[in-house]
Write a protein that holds these residues in place. Structure first.
Motif, PDB file in Angstrom:
ATOM      1  N   PHE B  90       0.851  -0.602   0.251  1.00 57.42           N
ATOM      2  CA  PHE B  90      -0.421  -0.051  -0.020  1.00 57.42           C
ATOM      3  C   PHE B  90       0.676   1.424  -0.356  1.00 57.42           C
ATOM      4  N   LEU B  91       1.701   1.434   0.221  1.00 62.54           N
ATOM      5  CA  LEU B  91       2.957   2.437   0.652  1.00 62.54           C
ATOM      6  C   LEU B  91       3.367   2.558  -0.649  1.00 62.54           C
ATOM      7  N   ALA B  92       3.704   1.138  -1.643  1.00 59.83           N
ATOM      8  CA  ALA B  92       4.025   1.638  -3.023  1.00 59.83           C
ATOM      9  C   ALA B  92       2.669   2.307  -4.178  1.00 59.83           C
ATOM     10  N   VAL B  93       1.459   1.918  -3.373  1.00 66.61           N
ATOM     11  CA  VAL B  93      -0.115   2.358  -4.199  1.00 66.61           C
ATOM     12  C   VAL B  93       0.530   4.421  -4.039  1.00 66.61           C
ATOM     13  N   GLY B  94       1.165   4.314  -3.143  1.00 67.99           N
ATOM     14  CA  GLY B  94       0.813   5.972  -2.470  1.00 67.99           C
ATOM     15  C   GLY B  94       1.655   6.502  -3.242  1.00 67.99           C
ATOM     16  N   ALA B  95       3.106   5.905  -3.133  1.00 68.51           N
ATOM     17  CA  ALA B  95       3.882   6.505  -3.503  1.00 68.51           C
ATOM     18  C   ALA B  95       3.913   6.887  -5.204  1.00 68.51           C
ATOM     19  N   VAL B  96       3.053   5.982  -5.579  1.00 68.92           N
ATOM     20  CA  VAL B  96       3.191   5.815  -7.387  1.00 68.92           C
ATOM     21  C   VAL B  96       2.012   6.577  -7.240  1.00 68.92           C
ATOM     22  N   THR B  97       0.975   6.763  -6.679  1.00 69.40           N
ATOM     23  CA  THR B  97       0.362   8.190  -6.754  1.00 69.40           C
ATOM     24  C   THR B  97       0.711   8.757  -7.170  1.00 69.40           C
ATOM     25  N   MET B  98       1.802   9.726  -6.528  1.00 68.48           N
ATOM     26  CA  MET B  98       2.743  10.594  -6.110  1.00 68.48           C
ATOM     27  C   MET B  98       3.393  11.349  -7.057  1.00 68.48           C
ATOM     28  N   CYS B  99       3.926  10.193  -7.584  1.00 65.03           N
ATOM     29  CA  CYS B  99       4.495  10.075  -8.713  1.00 65.03           C
ATOM     30  C   CYS B  99       4.173  10.066 -10.138  1.00 65.03           C
ATOM     31  N   LEU B 100       2.670  10.144 -10.565  1.00 67.85           N
ATOM     32  CA  LEU B 100       1.810  10.669 -11.516  1.00 67.85           C
ATOM     33  C   LEU B 100       1.101  11.812 -11.257  1.00 67.85           C
ATOM     34  N   LEU B 133       5.091   2.545 -14.406  1.00 69.93           N
ATOM     35  CA  LEU B 133       4.499   3.132 -13.308  1.00 69.93           C
ATOM     36  C   LEU B 133       3.418   3.151 -13.152  1.00 69.93           C
ATOM     37  N   ASN B 134       2.335   2.961 -14.717  1.00 68.14           N
ATOM     38  CA  ASN B 134       1.271   2.804 -14.954  1.00 68.14           C
ATOM     39  C   ASN B 134       0.855   1.372 -14.191  1.00 68.14           C
ATOM     40  N   GLY B 135       1.454   0.738 -15.068  1.00 69.38           N
ATOM     41  CA  GLY B 135       1.649  -1.060 -14.446  1.00 69.38           C
ATOM     42  C   GLY B 135       1.822  -1.710 -13.162  1.00 69.38           C
ATOM     43  N   TYR B 136       2.517  -0.829 -12.553  1.00 65.42           N
ATOM     44  CA  TYR B 136       3.301  -0.982 -10.954  1.00 65.42           C
ATOM     45  C   TYR B 136       1.841  -0.638  -9.976  1.00 65.42           C
ATOM     46  N   LEU B 137       1.330   1.057 -10.912  1.00 65.49           N
ATOM     47  CA  LEU B 137       0.365   0.734  -9.837  1.00 65.49           C
ATOM     48  C   LEU B 137      -1.174   0.084  -9.758  1.00 65.49           C
ATOM     49  N   PHE B 138      -1.428  -0.350 -10.897  1.00 59.41           N
ATOM     50  CA  PHE B 138      -2.313  -1.275 -10.994  1.00 59.41           C
ATOM     51  C   PHE B 138      -1.929  -2.875 -10.405  1.00 59.41           C
ATOM     52  N   LEU B 139      -0.533  -2.978 -10.607  1.00 59.40           N
ATOM     53  CA  LEU B 139      -0.542  -4.243  -9.883  1.00 59.40           C
ATOM     54  C   LEU B 139      -0.381  -4.168  -8.424  1.00 59.40           C
ATOM     55  N   ASN B 140       0.223  -3.042  -7.774  1.00 64.38           N
ATOM     56  CA  ASN B 140      -0.147  -3.403  -6.381  1.00 64.38           C
ATOM     57  C   ASN B 140      -1.233  -3.119  -5.959  1.00 64.38           C
ATOM     58  N   ILE B 141      -1.901  -2.453  -6.257  1.00 62.15           N
ATOM     59  CA  ILE B 141      -3.430  -2.388  -5.778  1.00 62.15           C
ATOM     60  C   ILE B 141      -4.328  -3.812  -5.824  1.00 62.15           C
ATOM     61  N   VAL B 142      -4.184  -3.859  -7.175  1.00 63.04           N
ATOM     62  CA  VAL B 142      -4.586  -5.638  -6.907  1.00 63.04           C
ATOM     63  C   VAL B 142      -4.509  -6.148  -6.141  1.00 63.04           C
ATOM     64  N   ILE B 143      -2.824  -6.599  -6.024  1.00 62.32           N
ATOM     65  CA  ILE B 143      -2.304  -6.961  -5.357  1.00 62.32           C
ATOM     66  C   ILE B 143      -2.949  -7.152  -3.640  1.00 62.32           C
ATOM     67  N   GLY B 144      -2.842  -6.125  -3.246  1.00 65.96           N
ATOM     68  CA  GLY B 144      -2.575  -5.897  -2.261  1.00 65.96           C
ATOM     69  C   GLY B 144      -4.872  -5.424  -1.205  1.00 65.96           C
ATOM     70  N   TRP B 145      -5.104  -5.123  -2.655  1.00 67.26           N
ATOM     71  CA  TRP B 145      -6.103  -5.616  -2.736  1.00 67.26           C
ATOM     72  C   TRP B 145      -7.064  -7.362  -2.464  1.00 67.26           C
ATOM     73  N   ALA B 146      -6.574  -7.904  -3.257  1.00 64.59           N
ATOM     74  CA  ALA B 146      -6.848  -9.261  -3.851  1.00 64.59           C
ATOM     75  C   ALA B 146      -6.418 -10.062  -2.510  1.00 64.59           C
ATOM     76  N   THR B 147      -5.442 -10.060  -1.522  1.00 64.68           N
ATOM     77  CA  THR B 147      -4.656 -10.639  -0.706  1.00 64.68           C
ATOM     78  C   THR B 147      -5.200 -10.289   0.976  1.00 64.68           C
TER      79      THR B 147
END
Lengths: 266, 390
Positions: B90-100, B133-147
């Motif tokens: 989830f930190l990755a999600v927040g960080a990539v959001t800032m990056c974009l 970056l967009n791919g990484y955002l997507f991956l971390n949202i999906v992985i974090g949320w699904a688990t």
């Protein structure tokens, strides 16, 4: 069919070059003749400028060409004075030898050379880094060698400015239309937030004219086809010692400077 | 699960409103910038990227660091990271959001940003950066949320999540490598033109990101029942120690090459940053702060006897984070523009609107982070699995 060693090596070499070119094309577009400065594979047309610094003697000589360019292209020259110098936009300007050729300057050059001003503009590189880095193809290289900027496609990311080793590119940090001395209706003004630079007067070339600066230079700036051995630029380069800015970077600038010796000291 | 973010203590809502007001101030500043142009920032013809792009660069590293938890947990079956890995994702999600967001606020023509997709240009590294970056955002949202969702239902994560987790590992490396390539491939910018740039980026990322994660995990433990576990935190401390050592080593390599070769172009940016160049020395105090903090951090991180004490570890992590924030979130980008292509020095300092916009973007990232962490914590508090494993 038998094939001797020499022929085989030749073919293998060619195949290697072909392979290299085709794969490099994907990532490194815009550098068809990246490795040589005047390759045999040179395009049919490569437009270039030779600036004969010996012909620039008075302030007026510089001002004439700079004003010619900036006035017909609606370059917002009032920004430095009325807004902030950091937001300056310029297509062609003058600076010292030391700043123009930082890698080639020397304390022991003639005083006159050290004090002389040089004209700076986009180099229309044969291997332009700005074209390579642009994420939208807003900057592109034409077949005749011109490096052009489409202000309507530019997203204003300024990657090209970081990529250009010559500081040739200006960004419109502020609304340029507020800082025009007068507007020339024959040429479009630009919007805020896009990059612009010298175009070698692409709009005049289309009408069969030469660049405006060259026209006003009294022979100090000569424009022509570098691929044509009989062109005036080639003749000048063949008979004078001319240098380019930062040649070691492999960008292959199309702007050449004839420095001259003592005789340019004016 | 998002409903969990809609109920919370007074303290939770206070934090949310503080962040929202910072976002509000940033938005107003952005509207001002949007109307008047990027000229309202400290950026110039010579220093054409500033605070926005340097924050972006720094935060890509923070985002990539989630992989430092994913690798031990999923590849080496290191169970102690079981609880904290979700905080990393989830930190990755927040960080990539800032990056974009930082890329968008830096654009001169943000309305045209889809041109990057409409006119895809594979020879531009920026095209690849947007993609990864967009791919990484997507991956971390999906992985974090699904688990987390599976955990809530008391089930193991769905089968399709595993391949995505494995994919996220090289993907994390790619985002920071590609970001380094934005800089490392430009002719004439000697400070950036270094083959070690991507390696340096990764080392600093794997120090700064996990350092922030330790700080966050301890804050979470203080204000909720969620405890990531002492052993997990100590293990991350070890990761920070190794990564920070590697990072400092890489910087020393850069210094050696520049100053032993004595090639002026290679020395100038370092001189500007650490002693000043041609009388310009705006960044010198900052850069020395960064250097001193780096040394302090290493002294506290390398001997286990110091690092193992949690209060020391926190201090070291704060030192690492600030040191690397200055180094990468300021010096690296600005230093690359000094000297300019004419061998002159133009200095840069962010303006007030620029600072407000930057704060607004950070607040947005932390709001996303707060909401995601709130959900994760609430889920585990309800399941009764929030406490430390005995």
């Amino acid at each position: 069919m038998s094939i001797d060693r020499r022929k085989f090596l030749k073919l293998a070499g060619l195949a290697g070059v072909g392979l290299g070119l085709s794969t490099s094309d994907l990532l490194f577009k815009g550098d068809a003749v990246a490795s040589s400065s005047h390759s045999k594979a040179m395009a049919k047309e490569r437009l270039a400028m030779v600036i004969d610094m010996r012909k620039f003697r008075t302030e007026e000589d510089y001002k004439r060409v700079i004003d010619a360019c900036h006035s017909i292209h609606n370059v917002p020259t009032l920004i430095a004075e009325k807004n902030n110098p950091k937001n300056e936009v310029k297509w062609i300007w003058k600076d010292s030898y030391e700043h123009t050729f930082p890698d080639q300057s020397d304390d022991f050059h003639p005083e006159a050379l050290k004090e002389k001003s040089f004209l700076l503009l986009c180099n229309h590189c044969d291997n332009p880094p700005c074209v390579r880095v642009c994420p939208t193809k807003a900057t592109f290289k034409r077949e005749d060698g011109l490096v052009i900027q489409d202000p309507h496609r530019c997203i204003g990311c300024r990657f090209c400015m970081a990529g250009c080793p010559y500081g040739s590119r200006s960004f419109n940090w502020v609304d340029p239309r507020l800082y025009l001395e007068k507007t020339d209706p024959a040429y479009p003004t630009r919007t805020m937030g896009v990059v612009e630079k010298c175009t070698f007067c692409v709009e005049r070339l289309a009408k069969g004219l030469g660049p405006a600066c060259a026209e006003q230079s009294n022979g100090g700036m000569v424009f022509g086809n570098l691929s044509d051995p009989n062109s005036e630029v080639r003749k000048l380069l063949a008979s004078n010692y001319a240098i380019r800015r930062k040649p070691s970077l492999g960008t292959l600038p199309s702007v050449f400077y004839i420095i001259g010796g003592d005789e340019n000291a004016g | 699960m998002l409903d969990k973010a809609l109920t919370g203590s007074k303290r939770y809502w206070t934090l949310v409103f503080i962040l929202l007001s910072l976002i509000g101030a940033g938005t107003l500043a952005y509207l001002y910038q949007f109307k008047n142009g990027l000229g309202v920032t400290g950026m110039s013809r010579d220093v054409s990227w500033g605070f926005y792009i340097s924050q972006f660069t720094f935060l890509v590293g923070v985002a990539a660091s989630a992989v430092m938890l994913v690798i031990p947990y999923y590849l080496h079956n290191y169970k102690k990271f079981g609880k904290i890995v979700i905080l990393g994702e989830f930190l990755a999600v927040g960080a990539v959001t800032m990056c974009l967001l930082f890329i968008v606020v830096d654009m001169g023509q943000p309305m045209r940003m889809l041109n990057v997709i409409l006119h895809p240009t594979p020879n531009s590294i920026l095209f690849w950066d947007a993609t990864v970056l967009n791919g990484y955002l997507f991956l971390n949202i999906v992985i974090g949320w699904a688990t987390l969702h599976a955990e809530k239902k008391g089930l193991p994560p769905a089968g399709w999540v595993k391949p995505l987790i494995y994919l996220s590992i090289p993907w994390a490396v790619s985002i920071h490598t590609v970001t380094a390539f934005l800089y490392a491939g430009l002719p004439g910018r000697h400070f950036w033109l270094t083959a070690i740039m991507a390696a340096r980026f990764l080392a600093s990322a794997f120090a700064a990101g996990p350092a922030l994660l330790i700080i966050l995990a301890l804050i979470v433990r203080k204000y909720s029942k969620f405890d990531a576990g002492n052993e997990a935190i100590q293990s991350i401390g070890k990761i920070v120690a190794y990564a920070m050592t590697a990072n400092v080593f890489f910087i020393i390599l850069e210094l050696f090459t520049a100053f032993y070769s004595q090639i002026p172009g290679h020395m100038h940016a370092f001189q500007y940053l650490f002693v000043g160049l041609e009388g310009h020395s705006k960044l010198v105090p900052l850069m020395w702060t960064s250097a001193i903090l780096a040394v302090v951090a290493l002294v506290m991180l390398i001997p286990p006897s110091i690092r193992n004490k949690e209060s020391n570890l926190v201090v070291a992590c704060v030192a690492v984070f600030i040191s690397l924030w200055i180094d990468k979130g300021f010096g690296l980008v600005i230093g690359g523009f000094v000297p300019n292509p004419f061998d002159g020095v133009t200095e840069y300092w962010p303006t007030l609107p620029e600072t407000l916009i930057t704060l607004g973007v950070w607040a947005t990232g932390f709001l996303v982070l707060t909401i995601l962490y709130k959900v994760a914590i609430s889920v585990r508090e309800e399941l009764g699995t929030a406490g430390a494993e005995k």
